[in-house]
Design a protein around this motif. Structure first.
Motif, PDB file in Angstrom:
ATOM      1  N   LEU A  40      26.638   2.532 -47.066  1.00  0.00           N
ATOM      2  CA  LEU A  40      27.303   1.986 -46.083  1.00  0.00           C
ATOM      3  C   LEU A  40      28.525   2.559 -45.480  1.00  0.00           C
ATOM      4  N   CYS A  41      29.489   2.931 -46.465  1.00  0.00           N
ATOM      5  CA  CYS A  41      30.706   3.432 -46.235  1.00  0.00           C
ATOM      6  C   CYS A  41      30.300   5.011 -45.674  1.00  0.00           C
ATOM      7  N   GLU A  42      29.472   5.680 -46.036  1.00  0.00           N
ATOM      8  CA  GLU A  42      29.195   7.080 -45.708  1.00  0.00           C
ATOM      9  C   GLU A  42      28.594   6.819 -44.137  1.00  0.00           C
ATOM     10  N   THR A  43      28.042   6.084 -43.718  1.00  0.00           N
ATOM     11  CA  THR A  43      27.510   5.944 -42.462  1.00  0.00           C
ATOM     12  C   THR A  43      28.752   5.658 -41.507  1.00  0.00           C
ATOM     13  N   LEU A  44      29.812   5.320 -42.066  1.00  0.00           N
ATOM     14  CA  LEU A  44      31.199   4.821 -41.364  1.00  0.00           C
ATOM     15  C   LEU A  44      32.184   5.953 -41.346  1.00  0.00           C
ATOM     16  N   GLY A  45      31.786   7.053 -42.205  1.00  0.00           N
ATOM     17  CA  GLY A  45      32.771   8.076 -42.368  1.00  0.00           C
ATOM     18  C   GLY A  45      33.849   7.847 -43.323  1.00  0.00           C
ATOM     19  N   ILE A  46      33.646   6.926 -44.177  1.00  0.00           N
ATOM     20  CA  ILE A  46      34.515   6.422 -45.186  1.00  0.00           C
ATOM     21  C   ILE A  46      34.080   6.799 -46.447  1.00  0.00           C
ATOM     22  N   GLY A  47      35.129   7.353 -47.428  1.00  0.00           N
ATOM     23  CA  GLY A  47      34.554   7.584 -48.842  1.00  0.00           C
ATOM     24  C   GLY A  47      34.941   6.352 -49.795  1.00  0.00           C
ATOM     25  N   TRP A  48      33.604   6.268 -50.611  1.00  0.00           N
ATOM     26  CA  TRP A  48      33.406   5.039 -51.609  1.00  0.00           C
ATOM     27  C   TRP A  48      33.988   5.534 -52.841  1.00  0.00           C
ATOM     28  N   ASN A  49      34.978   5.054 -53.327  1.00  0.00           N
ATOM     29  CA  ASN A  49      35.427   5.432 -54.806  1.00  0.00           C
ATOM     30  C   ASN A  49      35.217   4.671 -55.860  1.00  0.00           C
ATOM     31  N   GLY A  59      25.354 -11.251 -45.363  1.00  0.00           N
ATOM     32  CA  GLY A  59      26.420 -12.422 -45.309  1.00  0.00           C
ATOM     33  C   GLY A  59      25.636 -13.709 -44.560  1.00  0.00           C
ATOM     34  N   GLY A  60      24.699 -13.397 -43.766  1.00  0.00           N
ATOM     35  CA  GLY A  60      24.090 -14.423 -42.960  1.00  0.00           C
ATOM     36  C   GLY A  60      23.198 -13.786 -41.826  1.00  0.00           C
ATOM     37  N   PRO A  61      22.823 -14.631 -41.036  1.00  0.00           N
ATOM     38  CA  PRO A  61      21.677 -14.241 -40.172  1.00  0.00           C
ATOM     39  C   PRO A  61      22.424 -13.726 -38.659  1.00  0.00           C
ATOM     40  N   VAL A  62      23.829 -14.268 -38.472  1.00  0.00           N
ATOM     41  CA  VAL A  62      24.517 -13.999 -37.372  1.00  0.00           C
ATOM     42  C   VAL A  62      25.041 -12.431 -37.290  1.00  0.00           C
ATOM     43  N   GLN A  63      25.073 -11.747 -36.228  1.00  0.00           N
ATOM     44  CA  GLN A  63      25.558 -10.468 -36.101  1.00  0.00           C
ATOM     45  C   GLN A  63      25.420  -9.602 -37.399  1.00  0.00           C
ATOM     46  N   PRO A  64      24.069  -9.254 -37.831  1.00  0.00           N
ATOM     47  CA  PRO A  64      23.936  -8.556 -39.038  1.00  0.00           C
ATOM     48  C   PRO A  64      24.475  -6.908 -38.898  1.00  0.00           C
ATOM     49  N   ASN A  65      25.060  -6.529 -37.618  1.00  0.00           N
ATOM     50  CA  ASN A  65      25.444  -5.356 -37.691  1.00  0.00           C
ATOM     51  C   ASN A  65      27.156  -5.377 -37.886  1.00  0.00           C
ATOM     52  N   THR A  66      27.493  -6.468 -38.279  1.00  0.00           N
ATOM     53  CA  THR A  66      29.007  -6.527 -38.597  1.00  0.00           C
ATOM     54  C   THR A  66      29.354  -6.535 -39.995  1.00  0.00           C
ATOM     55  N   GLY A  67      30.508  -6.096 -40.397  1.00  0.00           N
ATOM     56  CA  GLY A  67      30.910  -5.925 -41.869  1.00  0.00           C
ATOM     57  C   GLY A  67      32.073  -6.645 -42.209  1.00  0.00           C
ATOM     58  N   GLU A  96      40.026  -1.187 -41.410  1.00  0.00           N
ATOM     59  CA  GLU A  96      41.240  -0.920 -42.170  1.00  0.00           C
ATOM     60  C   GLU A  96      41.091  -1.632 -43.588  1.00  0.00           C
ATOM     61  N   ALA A  97      40.313  -2.690 -43.606  1.00  0.00           N
ATOM     62  CA  ALA A  97      40.460  -3.432 -44.912  1.00  0.00           C
ATOM     63  C   ALA A  97      39.125  -2.702 -45.721  1.00  0.00           C
ATOM     64  N   LEU A  98      38.176  -2.154 -44.933  1.00  0.00           N
ATOM     65  CA  LEU A  98      37.193  -1.465 -45.613  1.00  0.00           C
ATOM     66  C   LEU A  98      37.769  -0.218 -46.238  1.00  0.00           C
ATOM     67  N   ARG A  99      38.466   0.573 -45.567  1.00  0.00           N
ATOM     68  CA  ARG A  99      39.055   1.737 -46.088  1.00  0.00           C
ATOM     69  C   ARG A  99      39.947   1.607 -47.096  1.00  0.00           C
ATOM     70  N   LEU A 100      40.721   0.608 -47.247  1.00  0.00           N
ATOM     71  CA  LEU A 100      41.665   0.061 -48.198  1.00  0.00           C
ATOM     72  C   LEU A 100      40.875  -0.156 -49.671  1.00  0.00           C
ATOM     73  N   VAL A 101      39.722  -0.992 -49.379  1.00  0.00           N
ATOM     74  CA  VAL A 101      39.107  -1.399 -50.651  1.00  0.00           C
ATOM     75  C   VAL A 101      37.873  -0.188 -51.054  1.00  0.00           C
ATOM     76  N   ALA A 102      37.827   0.692 -50.282  1.00  0.00           N
ATOM     77  CA  ALA A 102      36.989   1.881 -50.530  1.00  0.00           C
ATOM     78  C   ALA A 102      37.620   2.913 -51.113  1.00  0.00           C
ATOM     79  N   ASP A 103      38.856   2.976 -50.963  1.00  0.00           N
ATOM     80  CA  ASP A 103      39.692   3.890 -51.503  1.00  0.00           C
ATOM     81  C   ASP A 103      39.970   3.782 -53.099  1.00  0.00           C
ATOM     82  N   GLU A 104      40.431   2.383 -53.023  1.00  0.00           N
ATOM     83  CA  GLU A 104      40.654   1.933 -54.676  1.00  0.00           C
ATOM     84  C   GLU A 104      39.943   0.675 -54.877  1.00  0.00           C
TER      85      GLU A 104
END
Length: 172
Positions: A40-49, A59-67, A96-104
């Protein structure tokens, strides 16, 4: 409840992260997808560590393209749009939140696609009809309990054997 007819929510545990007069927002905790967090992170150009095999959850059936990110250990404390679920546990839906948790990645983290939503008064109506049971959030539940055991565990935390549960409408 065991006899909830909607297949989207059969035997699900939903963490209600926001509720007010305008509606409710939740994340299904026990439906992992086939997508790994690093993919998932790779598709967004984010490194997952973190663990490359950590599953992204549905998370549920509403807006499945949101993270969405659910993280413990206070890692999202400084993120402006992160909302507190309980002490040390926050959720957010920003890159921003995804980058923060993906980094560490903290020990307590879940990533989600989609969410569960209810309009004004809808969830209260469903609870009154006996479609849902409300339980307190135990800190380890979203992060440490296996998805296939989670539904039974919540019932047992309430002191109830899930095999004995029968739905009945609540009282208004």
């Amino acid at each position: 409840m065991p006899d909830l007819a909607d297949p989207n929510f059969k035997r699900t545990v939903v963490l209600l992260v926001h509720h007010d007069a305008d509606g409710s927002f939740g994340l299904v905790l026990n439906r992992p997808t086939e997508i790994a967090s690093d993919e998932l992170c790779e598709t967004l150009g984010i490194g997952w560590n973190g663990d490359p095999d950590l599953a992204v959850h549905w998370g549920g059936p509403v807006q499945p393209n949101t993270g969405w990110v659910l993280a413990g250990d206070g890692v999202l404390d400084g993120v402006s749009e992160a909302k507190q679920v309980r002490d040390g546990v926050h959720w957010a839906g920003s890159l921003e939140a995804l980058r923060l948790v993906a980094d560490e990645p903290p020990a307590r983290v879940r990533l989600f696609l989609g969410y569960s939503g209810w309009g004004p008064g809808q969830l209260e109506e469903e609870i009154a009809r006996g479609a849902w049971v409300v339980a307190p959030l135990e800190l380890e539940l979203p992060f440490e309990v296996d998805s296939d055991r989670m539904w039974d565990q919540v019932w047992r935390q309430l002191g109830i054997n899930p095999a004995t549960v029968v739905s009945t409408p609540g009282v208004h």
